[in-house]
Design an enzyme around this catalytic site. Structure first.
Site, short mmCIF file in Angstrom:
data_model
loop_
_atom_site.label_atom_id
_atom_site.label_comp_id
_atom_site.label_asym_id
_atom_site.label_seq_id
_atom_site.Cartn_x
_atom_site.Cartn_y
_atom_site.Cartn_z
CG ASP A 83 -1.86 1.35 1.43
OD1 ASP A 83 -2.44 1.64 0.43
OD2 ASP A 83 -1.78 1.61 2.51
CG ASP A 109 -1.92 7.76 0.41
OD1 ASP A 109 -0.67 8.04 -0.21
OD2 ASP A 109 -3.09 8.54 -0.03
CG ASP A 157 -2.19 2.35 6.40
OD1 ASP A 157 -2.44 2.18 5.06
OD2 ASP A 157 -2.45 3.61 7.19
#
Length: 263
Positions: free
Chosen positions: A13, A15, A205
């Site tokens: 991922d 951001d 996240d």
């Protein structure tokens, strides 16, 4: 445990993971990025960002030409630079926005399609140029919800009736074709990747990363800022690591945990 001598693939991922949630920098991950390049380990971006955002970022990261997954799995770009919408019957961005427009008489929400570049920049902290790239969408829409929780449940049902799905990103909700997602896109990409099979390590996240983290061999759940926890369905907890740090510091921590640095 995997190590750098294995045929590996790292799926990440952006951001809040490889990129800092606030500054979008990746300084803490630089050493590992160099190590992965030196060992010819493919680094596959799997993000809610658009292809228009990912391609220039790949160049900055030194992984230009690598396959990637964009728009939360609604778009895949292969090693031979083919860009594919998933599933095969997926709507174009324009058609998806038309379906959403039909729901605005019943629900209060705004999509990136309705905003200007300066407005998106103000909401996200991106520059106006980068905000423009985030609005160059192929298959999904970013939604800012402005209605009640009760209406949100009905909105979810209405999307389902239109053949659409909803997933939660780090900042916004994303409307996508039903049947798409980071996990589905990763499985499709692995099935269509040439060469030997690779041990996969995923890092993310947010709740929208859970399907990807369930699809990899080893999962790094980076400490995030979302109020919604990252809940995995897998049971092999010895192959899942939860970091103590956010963003690129957590990204580095996760690879430190699973991979042995060369001596």
């Amino acid at each position: 445990m995997p190590d750098l001598q294995h045929p590996l693939m790292v799926i990440t991922d952006l951001d809040g993971s490889l990129l800092d949630h606030h500054s979008y920098r990746w300084d803490a991950a630089t050493e590992w990025l160099t190590t992965l390049r030196e060992h010819a380990v493919p680094l596959v971006i799997c993000s809610s960002k658009t292809a228009a955002e990912i391609v220039p970022l790949q160049k900055k990261l030194g992984i230009a030409g690598s396959p990637f997954i964009a728009e939360n799995g609604a778009v895949v770009q292969t090693l031979d630079q083919q860009r594919i919408r998933l599933p095969d019957s997926a709507l174009s961005y324009e058609a998806l926005c038309e379906r959403l427009a039909g729901l605005k008489s019943h629900f209060r929400f705004t999509g990136f399609h309705d905003f200007s570049d300066p407005e998106v920049a103000a909401m996200t902290g991106l520059s106006e140029a980068d905000a423009a790239l985030s609005r160059q969408r192929d298959a999904s829409e970013v939604v800012v919800w402005r209605d009640s929780d009760e209406a949100f449940d009905r909105f979810h049902e209405a999307l389902h009736a239109e053949g659409l799905a909803l997933t939660q990103g780090g900042r916004f909700w994303h409307v996508m074709p039903a049947g798409s997602g980071k996990g589905e896109a990763l499985r499709w990409l692995l099935a269509h990747s040439p060469g030997e099979s690779r041990v996969t390590i995923g890092l993310g996240d947010g709740p929208n990363d859970a399907p990807m983290l369930d699809a990899v061999d080893y999962a790094v759940v980076i400490k995030g800022y979302s109020k919604t926890p990252v809940t995995l369905s897998r049971t092999d907890q010895q192959q899942v690591y939860h970091t103590a740090h956010h963003g690129p510091e957590g990204w580095r921590e996760g690879l430190d945990y699973f991979l042995t640095q060369p001596q």
